[in-house]
Design an enzyme around this catalytic site. Structure first.
Site, PDB file in Angstrom:
ATOM      1  N   THR A 167      51.800  53.819  25.011  1.00 43.74           N
ATOM      2  CA  THR A 167      52.571  52.586  25.037  1.00 43.74           C
ATOM      3  C   THR A 167      54.060  52.867  24.830  1.00 43.74           C
ATOM      4  OG1 THR A 167      50.698  51.376  24.188  1.00 43.74           O
ATOM      5  CG2 THR A 167      52.848  50.537  23.551  1.00 43.74           C
ATOM      6  N   ARG A 195      40.248  43.045  27.877  1.00 46.18           N
ATOM      7  CA  ARG A 195      40.602  43.450  26.502  1.00 46.18           C
ATOM      8  C   ARG A 195      42.117  43.319  26.286  1.00 46.18           C
ATOM      9  NH1 ARG A 195      44.132  47.665  24.267  1.00 46.18           N
ATOM     10  NH2 ARG A 195      43.337  48.211  22.218  1.00 46.18           N
ATOM     11  N   VAL A 196      42.488  42.695  25.192  1.00 47.39           N
ATOM     12  CA  VAL A 196      43.897  42.639  24.815  1.00 47.39           C
ATOM     13  C   VAL A 196      44.025  43.346  23.473  1.00 47.39           C
ATOM     14  CG1 VAL A 196      45.832  41.142  24.212  1.00 47.39           C
ATOM     15  CG2 VAL A 196      44.280  40.481  26.051  1.00 47.39           C
ATOM     16  N   GLY A 197      44.954  44.281  23.403  1.00 46.79           N
ATOM     17  CA  GLY A 197      45.155  45.019  22.157  1.00 46.79           C
ATOM     18  C   GLY A 197      46.227  44.367  21.300  1.00 46.79           C
ATOM     19  N   ASP A 198      46.761  45.183  20.422  1.00 43.69           N
ATOM     20  CA  ASP A 198      47.784  44.686  19.498  1.00 43.69           C
ATOM     21  C   ASP A 198      49.127  44.408  20.166  1.00 43.69           C
ATOM     22  OD1 ASP A 198      47.864  47.628  19.864  1.00 43.69           O
ATOM     23  OD2 ASP A 198      49.736  47.396  18.773  1.00 43.69           O
ATOM     24  N   THR A 218      52.651  51.286  17.995  1.00 45.90           N
ATOM     25  CA  THR A 218      51.811  51.926  19.003  1.00 45.90           C
ATOM     26  C   THR A 218      50.631  52.602  18.309  1.00 45.90           C
ATOM     27  OG1 THR A 218      51.697  53.732  20.612  1.00 45.90           O
ATOM     28  CG2 THR A 218      53.369  53.923  18.912  1.00 45.90           C
ATOM     29  N   GLY A 219      49.560  52.776  19.036  1.00 46.75           N
ATOM     30  CA  GLY A 219      48.393  53.435  18.463  1.00 46.75           C
ATOM     31  C   GLY A 219      47.134  52.655  18.768  1.00 46.75           C
ATOM     32  N   GLY A 221      44.920  49.954  18.932  1.00 50.00           N
ATOM     33  CA  GLY A 221      45.224  48.529  18.806  1.00 50.00           C
ATOM     34  C   GLY A 221      44.320  47.763  17.870  1.00 50.00           C
TER      35      GLY A 221
HETATM   36  N1  ASP Z   1      48.365  49.892  21.016  1.00 43.96           N
HETATM   37  C1  ASP Z   1      47.981  49.999  22.398  1.00 43.96           C
HETATM   38  C2  ASP Z   1      46.705  49.245  22.605  1.00 43.96           C
HETATM   39  O1  ASP Z   1      45.818  49.371  21.789  1.00 43.96           O
HETATM   40  C3  ASP Z   1      47.832  51.392  22.864  1.00 43.96           C
HETATM   41  C4  ASP Z   1      48.965  52.327  22.518  1.00 43.96           C
HETATM   42  O2  ASP Z   1      49.772  52.036  21.671  1.00 43.96           O
HETATM   43  O3  ASP Z   1      49.063  53.405  23.129  1.00 43.96           O
HETATM   44  O4  ASP Z   1      46.579  48.591  23.603  1.00 43.96           O
END
Ligand code: ASP
Length: 298
Positions: A167, A195-198, A218-219, A221
């Site tokens: 991200t 799917r929706v992440g953070d 980032t990371g 989610g």
């Molecule tokens: N946080 C993002 C998600 O889970 C992925 C990422 O940060 O690389 O969609």
């Protein structure tokens, strides 16, 4: 006020052979954003310029070159937030917008809402003058190959390694004291469609508050959401004894301890002082030092 800018290209197990490309990409984004800020431009324009560079670079998981979902499509999420008003513009599940940050900005500036998803978000973006592309135009050859490898073994997690670049995000303060943060992502590899992440969620993937500071996360989610990472990091800036570095570190420690996940974040406090932390093997980021020199690290 002295302008300030920090960008990131994701916190993951970035493979050795992607380190240089991630560093160069972050520096290019920094140049694009800084060209705006150094000329007295608006923090929102700087954020957009920086994120577009990162979205267009297939090394990162945003815009073109995003990870594919289980069905083999790119589905992008993005958010931008204004620290002065606490208003965000956010989009999720975009398949046909080349630069999702522009759709997020349109939601921020031209809608009464904070978040639009999928078809509705695409139609809104189109009505605001953004062209819609063929979904295939967002798929890079490297991600298609990675997806093909994943498919061999029912998308077993071990096949995801090697295309885990992440991200992207940016936080900018301009010389008028305007502070904005933004995050853009294609989400996780082989995610379920829908799917929706953070990343596009206010307080999780991004937060900006002129009382404290502004953050892009980032990371993983699903872990970031548990601890509302970006807002939490902003809150950790409140105590008088806090520093940007300590606040970032404390938030990432909480992500590990209570969220049971890994990731990282970049931030600027309300005075433009940068901080960052991650508990992944690597995070790609770049910032402008107080003397105007650029620094990048992966
Ligand atoms: N946080 C993002 C998600 O889970 C992925 C990422 O940060 O690389 O969609």
């Amino acid at each position: 006020m002295r302008p300030s800018l920090i960008v990131h290209g994701g916190a993951w197990d970035i493979p050795d052979d992607a380190v240089d490309a991630c560093k160069e990409g972050c520096l290019r984004a920094l140049h694009a954003g800084w060209a705006v800020l150094a000329n007295g431009g608006h923090a929102l324009d700087a954020i957009e310029a920086a994120i577009i560079v990162l979205e267009d670079d297939p090394v990162f998981d945003a815009g073109y070159g995003s990870h594919l979902n289980l069905d083999g499509f790119v589905e992008c999420d993005a958010i931008v937030m204004d620290a002065a008003t606490l208003k965000a513009g956010s989009v999720a599940g975009l398949r046909r917008v080349k630069n999702p940050i522009q759709a997020a900005r349109a939601v921020l500036e031209k809608s009464p809402h904070m978040m639009l998803i999928a078809e509705g978000a695409e139609q809104f973006a189109y009505r605001q003058g953004l062209p819609l592309c063929d979904p295939a135009e967002l798929v890079s050859p490297a991600e298609r190959e990675a997806w093909d490898r994943c498919r061999v073994d029912s998308h077993a997690a071990e096949h995801h390694r090697g295309h885990e670049q992440g991200t992207v995000g940016a936080v900018a303060l301009d010389d008028q004291g305007r502070l904005f943060a933004a995050t853009s992502t294609g989400g996780t590899c082989c995610k379920l469609p829908g799917r929706v992440g953070d990343s596009p969620l206010i307080g999780c993937g991004c937060y900006a508050d002129s009382d404290t500071g502004a953050v892009s996360s980032t990371g993983y989610g699903e872990a970031i959401m548990r601890v509302v990472l970006a807002k939490t990091a902003c809150d950790f800036l409140r105590p008088a004894a806090s520093t940007p570095a300590r606040a970032a570190q404390a938030a990432v420690q909480l992500l590990a301890r209570r969220g049971k996940g890994s990731g990282g974040l970049i931030l600027l406090d309300k005075g433009g002082n940068p901080g960052m932390a991650f508990n992944t093997p690597r995070m790609a980021y770049a910032l402008v030092n107080p003397d105007g020199s650029f620094f990048a690290s992966v």
